[in-house]
Motif scaffolding. Structure first.
Motif, PDB file in Angstrom:
ATOM      1  N   ARG A 272      41.015  45.321  36.038  1.00 33.60           N
ATOM      2  CA  ARG A 272      40.293  45.326  34.757  1.00 33.60           C
ATOM      3  C   ARG A 272      40.428  43.997  34.030  1.00 33.60           C
ATOM      4  NH1 ARG A 272      43.234  49.730  31.534  1.00 33.60           N
ATOM      5  NH2 ARG A 272      44.955  48.505  32.423  1.00 33.60           N
ATOM      6  N   LEU A 273      41.480  43.258  34.329  1.00 32.87           N
ATOM      7  CA  LEU A 273      41.784  42.041  33.574  1.00 32.87           C
ATOM      8  C   LEU A 273      41.044  40.838  34.140  1.00 32.87           C
ATOM      9  CD1 LEU A 273      45.584  42.623  32.946  1.00 32.87           C
ATOM     10  CD2 LEU A 273      43.640  43.256  31.516  1.00 32.87           C
ATOM     11  N   THR A 274      39.733  40.872  34.034  1.00 33.80           N
ATOM     12  CA  THR A 274      38.906  39.749  34.466  1.00 33.80           C
ATOM     13  C   THR A 274      39.085  38.567  33.519  1.00 33.80           C
ATOM     14  OG1 THR A 274      37.021  40.472  33.152  1.00 33.80           O
ATOM     15  CG2 THR A 274      37.205  41.361  35.398  1.00 33.80           C
ATOM     16  N   GLU A 275      38.539  37.432  33.890  1.00 32.09           N
ATOM     17  CA  GLU A 275      38.654  36.243  33.052  1.00 32.09           C
ATOM     18  C   GLU A 275      38.069  36.489  31.661  1.00 32.09           C
ATOM     19  OE1 GLU A 275      37.179  31.563  33.026  1.00 32.09           O
ATOM     20  OE2 GLU A 275      37.125  32.744  34.876  1.00 32.09           O
ATOM     21  N   ASN A 276      36.930  37.149  31.600  1.00 33.64           N
ATOM     22  CA  ASN A 276      36.291  37.414  30.305  1.00 33.64           C
ATOM     23  C   ASN A 276      37.135  38.333  29.436  1.00 33.64           C
ATOM     24  OD1 ASN A 276      34.090  35.823  30.941  1.00 33.64           O
ATOM     25  ND2 ASN A 276      32.861  37.530  31.706  1.00 33.64           N
ATOM     26  N   VAL A 277      37.713  39.353  30.039  1.00 36.10           N
ATOM     27  CA  VAL A 277      38.545  40.294  29.288  1.00 36.10           C
ATOM     28  C   VAL A 277      39.785  39.588  28.745  1.00 36.10           C
ATOM     29  CG1 VAL A 277      40.038  42.323  29.508  1.00 36.10           C
ATOM     30  CG2 VAL A 277      37.746  42.343  30.507  1.00 36.10           C
ATOM     31  N   VAL A 278      40.422  38.775  29.570  1.00 35.96           N
ATOM     32  CA  VAL A 278      41.647  38.091  29.155  1.00 35.96           C
ATOM     33  C   VAL A 278      41.359  37.091  28.041  1.00 35.96           C
ATOM     34  CG1 VAL A 278      43.455  36.488  29.902  1.00 35.96           C
ATOM     35  CG2 VAL A 278      42.819  38.423  31.347  1.00 35.96           C
ATOM     36  N   THR A 279      40.330  36.270  28.212  1.00 31.43           N
ATOM     37  CA  THR A 279      40.035  35.259  27.189  1.00 31.43           C
ATOM     38  C   THR A 279      39.635  35.914  25.876  1.00 31.43           C
ATOM     39  OG1 THR A 279      37.779  35.069  28.054  1.00 31.43           O
ATOM     40  CG2 THR A 279      39.388  33.473  28.825  1.00 31.43           C
ATOM     41  N   ALA A 280      38.884  36.998  25.942  1.00 32.34           N
ATOM     42  CA  ALA A 280      38.483  37.697  24.713  1.00 32.34           C
ATOM     43  C   ALA A 280      39.700  38.246  23.981  1.00 32.34           C
ATOM     44  CB  ALA A 280      37.505  38.830  25.047  1.00 32.34           C
ATOM     45  N   ALA A 281      40.638  38.819  24.729  1.00 35.61           N
ATOM     46  CA  ALA A 281      41.845  39.374  24.114  1.00 35.61           C
ATOM     47  C   ALA A 281      42.705  38.272  23.501  1.00 35.61           C
ATOM     48  CB  ALA A 281      42.634  40.156  25.156  1.00 35.61           C
ATOM     49  N   GLY A 311      42.105  39.497  38.243  1.00 34.28           N
ATOM     50  CA  GLY A 311      42.999  40.484  37.644  1.00 34.28           C
ATOM     51  C   GLY A 311      44.443  40.379  38.082  1.00 34.28           C
ATOM     52  N   ARG A 312      44.806  39.257  38.682  1.00 37.41           N
ATOM     53  CA  ARG A 312      46.189  39.042  39.118  1.00 37.41           C
ATOM     54  C   ARG A 312      46.885  38.124  38.132  1.00 37.41           C
ATOM     55  NH1 ARG A 312      48.926  35.588  42.833  1.00 37.41           N
ATOM     56  NH2 ARG A 312      47.000  34.420  43.195  1.00 37.41           N
ATOM     57  N   LEU A 313      48.045  38.566  37.625  1.00 44.67           N
ATOM     58  CA  LEU A 313      48.813  37.798  36.655  1.00 44.67           C
ATOM     59  C   LEU A 313      50.198  37.487  37.201  1.00 44.67           C
ATOM     60  CD1 LEU A 313      46.737  39.636  34.909  1.00 44.67           C
ATOM     61  CD2 LEU A 313      48.193  39.019  32.991  1.00 44.67           C
ATOM     62  N   LEU A 314      50.643  36.253  37.006  1.00 46.81           N
ATOM     63  CA  LEU A 314      52.010  35.861  37.313  1.00 46.81           C
ATOM     64  C   LEU A 314      52.744  35.681  35.995  1.00 46.81           C
ATOM     65  CD1 LEU A 314      51.394  33.208  40.127  1.00 46.81           C
ATOM     66  CD2 LEU A 314      51.827  35.663  40.370  1.00 46.81           C
ATOM     67  N   LEU A 321      60.328  45.061  35.703  1.00 47.08           N
ATOM     68  CA  LEU A 321      58.951  45.536  35.868  1.00 47.08           C
ATOM     69  C   LEU A 321      58.444  46.266  34.627  1.00 47.08           C
ATOM     70  CD1 LEU A 321      59.070  46.843  39.567  1.00 47.08           C
ATOM     71  CD2 LEU A 321      58.128  44.687  38.733  1.00 47.08           C
ATOM     72  N   ASN A 322      59.327  47.015  33.980  1.00 47.08           N
ATOM     73  CA  ASN A 322      58.907  47.738  32.777  1.00 47.08           C
ATOM     74  C   ASN A 322      58.532  46.773  31.654  1.00 47.08           C
ATOM     75  OD1 ASN A 322      59.198  50.319  33.859  1.00 47.08           O
ATOM     76  ND2 ASN A 322      61.371  50.413  33.325  1.00 47.08           N
ATOM     77  N   LYS A 323      59.275  45.678  31.534  1.00 46.22           N
ATOM     78  CA  LYS A 323      58.936  44.672  30.526  1.00 46.22           C
ATOM     79  C   LYS A 323      57.571  44.065  30.820  1.00 46.22           C
ATOM     80  CE  LYS A 323      60.367  40.366  28.316  1.00 46.22           C
ATOM     81  NZ  LYS A 323      61.394  39.285  28.206  1.00 46.22           N
ATOM     82  N   ALA A 324      57.300  43.820  32.087  1.00 42.98           N
ATOM     83  CA  ALA A 324      55.999  43.256  32.460  1.00 42.98           C
ATOM     84  C   ALA A 324      54.866  44.200  32.060  1.00 42.98           C
ATOM     85  CB  ALA A 324      55.974  42.989  33.964  1.00 42.98           C
ATOM     86  N   ARG A 325      55.029  45.478  32.359  1.00 46.32           N
ATOM     87  CA  ARG A 325      53.986  46.454  32.014  1.00 46.32           C
ATOM     88  C   ARG A 325      53.840  46.578  30.495  1.00 46.32           C
ATOM     89  NH1 ARG A 325      56.605  49.309  36.469  1.00 46.32           N
ATOM     90  NH2 ARG A 325      55.221  49.288  38.296  1.00 46.32           N
ATOM     91  N   THR A 326      54.959  46.492  29.776  1.00 47.29           N
ATOM     92  CA  THR A 326      54.905  46.567  28.306  1.00 47.29           C
ATOM     93  C   THR A 326      54.095  45.394  27.741  1.00 47.29           C
ATOM     94  OG1 THR A 326      57.032  47.700  28.165  1.00 47.29           O
ATOM     95  CG2 THR A 326      56.278  46.544  26.185  1.00 47.29           C
ATOM     96  N   LEU A 331      49.218  43.239  25.140  1.00 48.28           N
ATOM     97  CA  LEU A 331      48.156  42.243  25.100  1.00 48.28           C
ATOM     98  C   LEU A 331      46.772  42.841  25.284  1.00 48.28           C
ATOM     99  CD1 LEU A 331      49.763  39.337  27.167  1.00 48.28           C
ATOM    100  CD2 LEU A 331      48.991  39.206  24.794  1.00 48.28           C
ATOM    101  N   PHE A 332      46.660  43.792  26.225  1.00 47.82           N
ATOM    102  CA  PHE A 332      45.334  44.225  26.633  1.00 47.82           C
ATOM    103  C   PHE A 332      45.075  45.717  26.459  1.00 47.82           C
ATOM    104  CE2 PHE A 332      46.774  40.709  29.450  1.00 47.82           C
ATOM    105  CZ  PHE A 332      45.935  39.721  28.929  1.00 47.82           C
TER     106      PHE A 332
END
Length: 333
Positions: A272-281, A311-314, A321-326, A331-332
């Protein structure tokens, strides 16, 4: 061809027939760090017909001490390793076919890329991906060559479906995987020894000259120690890869969040986290970001995040892992 490969043609175990065979072959290289960047260069210079490159990471300045294919300019631009390798290898040998993928190598991608290949080369730094390569290799009937190195130690072995035991069978005798380059360090000669053995074995396989006895090679360049272990009779009776052919790593449901081996970094995949979605957020939240031709980079508190268009984030400086999901949820949503 005669001039470019003249010294290789003169070598009695390659010759004209071997060179012709090499030019007809395709290798998939999974991971383009220290191992994969060097093996891809060796195979390109040797005149392999096609290289298929897969890597999910990008070049950093700490890579340059041992990852010989990359430059300071690649590190400054944070260029994805697959893109940087493609560019450099094309300059080294413009006559070969090169296909590159800036992607996480999951089961679907690996099987799709390897189904028409002749060999898979291990350039990874983690046990889980090697187990996946092992399953794909034996499912498709394609040889693969393992290599690993840490500190001053190195190891390598070839796995040939129908002829040798598989990687899973050998896990009890493989060097311990608790040390990584990021925790224990590494010197470049260890990389070169591992890859020299790996690529030599690849040349033998691709020219039809690899046969029993089959060995696991282990050495230490600092101590000048070396040994080889005959693996021919190490097949496990009920191995789910090479005996019952259940291929558990291919059928396994992969988590959308995973840790990088030995590093304070987590990868999260969310289509779901496409470039457009990320930049808009980010714009809505007033978070500054930098855009490159390959990804978007920004900071969220003390966490540095690199977001690719698929949709891949580093997430750097995150080990939980829980912190990453939080963070993703904050953010999104």
């Amino acid at each position: 061809m005669d001039n470019r490969y003249s010294r290789q043609l003169l070598y009695k175990n390659i010759g004209r027939d071997g060179q012709r065979l090499l030019g007809e072959k395709t290798a998939v290289i999974v991971g383009l760090g220290a191992l994969g960047s060097l093996s891809s260069e060796m195979l390109a210079r040797a005149g392999i017909g096609k290289l298929i490159l897969v890597d999910r990471d990008y070049v950093e300045v700490t890579n340059l001490q041992r990852q010989t294919l990359y430059t300071e300019q690649d590190a400054a631009a944070q260029k994805p390793k697959a893109a940087a390798a493609h560019e450099q290898l094309s300059k080294i040998n413009s006559s070969i076919d090169i296909e590159s993928h800036i992607a996480h190598c999951d089961a679907v991608l690996l099987v799709s890329l390897a189904k028409d290949a002749d060999i898979i080369i291990d350039g990874t730094d983690n046990f889980d991906t090697r187990m996946l390569i092992n399953d794909a290799s034996f499912k498709l009937g394609i040889p693969w060559i393992y290599a690993a190195c840490v500190e001053a130690s190195y190891s390598s072995a070839a796995f040939i479906p129908g002829e040798t035991p598989c990687f899973r069978c050998l896990t009890p005798v493989l060097p311990a995987a608790t040390l990584t380059c990021d925790t224990a360090g590494i010197i470049s000669p260890a990389v070169h020894m591992a890859v020299s053995q790996q690529v030599t074995t690849a040349l033998k396989i691709l020219t039809g000259q690899y046969s029993a006895p089959y060995h696991l090679h282990i050495g230490n360049v600092w101590d000048m120690d070396y040994m080889k272990i005959d693996i021919g009779k190490m097949t496990e009776t009920n191995c789910p890869t090479c005996q019952t052919r259940d291929f558990p790593e291919i059928s396994r449901t992969e988590s959308n969040a995973m840790k990088f081996c030995g590093r304070d970094m987590i990868q999260v995949i969310d289509e779901r986290l496409t470039e457009n979605v990320v930049t808009a957020a980010l714009e809505q939240a007033g978070i500054e970001f930098k855009r490159t031709p390959y990804f978007i980079e920004f900071n969220y508190g003390d966490v540095r995040i690199v977001s690719f268009s698929n949709g891949r984030l580093l997430m750097h400086h995150v080990v939980n892992l829980n912190k990453a999901r939080t963070i993703i949820n904050q953010l999104f949503g």
